[in-house]
Design a protein around this motif. Sequence first.
Motif, PDB file in Angstrom:
ATOM      1  N   SER A  41       0.839  -1.189   0.000  1.00  0.00           N
ATOM      2  CA  SER A  41       0.000   0.000   0.000  1.00  0.00           C
ATOM      3  C   SER A  41       0.878   1.244   0.000  1.00  0.00           C
ATOM      4  O   SER A  41       1.442   1.598   1.032  1.00  0.00           O
ATOM      5  N   LEU A 221     -11.538   6.647  -3.179  1.00  0.00           N
ATOM      6  CA  LEU A 221     -10.921   5.758  -4.157  1.00  0.00           C
ATOM      7  C   LEU A 221     -11.624   4.416  -4.205  1.00  0.00           C
ATOM      8  O   LEU A 221     -11.876   3.790  -3.171  1.00  0.00           O
ATOM      9  N   GLU A 223     -10.849   0.735  -5.433  1.00  0.00           N
ATOM     10  CA  GLU A 223      -9.813  -0.193  -5.908  1.00  0.00           C
ATOM     11  C   GLU A 223      -9.988  -1.522  -5.201  1.00  0.00           C
ATOM     12  O   GLU A 223      -9.968  -1.594  -3.974  1.00  0.00           O
ATOM     13  N   PRO A 228      -4.745  -1.081  -1.724  1.00  0.00           N
ATOM     14  CA  PRO A 228      -4.692  -0.175  -2.880  1.00  0.00           C
ATOM     15  C   PRO A 228      -3.267   0.195  -3.256  1.00  0.00           C
ATOM     16  O   PRO A 228      -2.413   0.432  -2.402  1.00  0.00           O
ATOM     17  N   TYR A 234      -6.123  10.077  -0.720  1.00  0.00           N
ATOM     18  CA  TYR A 234      -7.547   9.728  -0.639  1.00  0.00           C
ATOM     19  C   TYR A 234      -7.866   9.455   0.823  1.00  0.00           C
ATOM     20  O   TYR A 234      -6.998   9.073   1.602  1.00  0.00           O
ATOM     21  N   TRP A 237     -11.697   4.507   1.099  1.00  0.00           N
ATOM     22  CA  TRP A 237     -11.327   3.449   0.161  1.00  0.00           C
ATOM     23  C   TRP A 237     -12.483   2.473   0.020  1.00  0.00           C
ATOM     24  O   TRP A 237     -12.926   1.867   1.001  1.00  0.00           O
ATOM     25  N   TYR A 239     -13.372  -1.061  -1.322  1.00  0.00           N
ATOM     26  CA  TYR A 239     -12.508  -2.189  -1.636  1.00  0.00           C
ATOM     27  C   TYR A 239     -13.225  -3.430  -2.160  1.00  0.00           C
ATOM     28  O   TYR A 239     -12.582  -4.407  -2.534  1.00  0.00           O
ATOM     29  N   ASN A 255     -16.692   0.103   2.269  1.00  0.00           N
ATOM     30  CA  ASN A 255     -15.745   1.205   2.283  1.00  0.00           C
ATOM     31  C   ASN A 255     -15.060   1.308   3.641  1.00  0.00           C
ATOM     32  O   ASN A 255     -15.624   0.908   4.666  1.00  0.00           O
TER      33      ASN A 255
END
Length: 263
Positions: A41, A221, A223, A228, A234, A237, A239, A255
Amino acid sequence: MQMDTSLARKLAVVLALVALVFSGCAGSREDEWEHPVSDQSPYYDARYFAYEDGRYSFRSGDTVGRTGVDVSEYQGLVDWNAAAADGVSFAFVRIGYRGSTEGGLFADERFEENLQGAREAGVERGVYFFSQATSVAEAQEEAAFVLSLLDYRELEYPVVFDYEFVDGTRVSHVDSETATDCAVAFCEAIRDGGYTPMVYGNAYDLDRLYLSELSDYDFWLAEYGGLPEYTESYVIWQYTSEGSVAGIGSGVDLNLDLGYRTS
């Protein structure tokens, strides 16, 4: 068996040193997450992520990540009390969208229901709008539409500009300058309306924007597939799109809040 006195003293010293070393190691690990999942990461320290039972966690010092979902009418009826009991702290509710072909503006059929249900269950709320703006004027129109639907109600999380360059849609061939101008126009209008704006996208979507012109705003984000690899800033996240949450009948986006309202 009787031990020589000098040898006993030496052994006692060695054992004391060993104990000191191990106690120091234990102390230095107290604030660390004990189950890192990888070392890949770039933006956040991977040592502070953990993965268990389909969910990621994050902890670094006093910062503790919060689990959230994002939902729309496609999830159907949500039992927000059950979701809250299952660890959901926040939710982004789709408030509306622009059609990807004709370009009409539409409210999500369940946005009122989801905002109310989440509030009553103690789940903090933001909203997102799926944009298909091809000009600044359209982006401003979208922001005005969102503000009219919100009607000054309080939110704990931002109003998000969701701009995805999907093939076959009316924005798939929008150039970076126009896309950035649309994002800026939407965010400025939302901010002027009294809310905090945010921009959503995966790496492909975000890389097509001039991020320096959006530096006043946070990013969310998307991803999937492990930690990520995105290197820009950001705070949230997303995911997975196949998360399992009590009270939500189908797979749902999960998230992790890494810095917007972490506790």
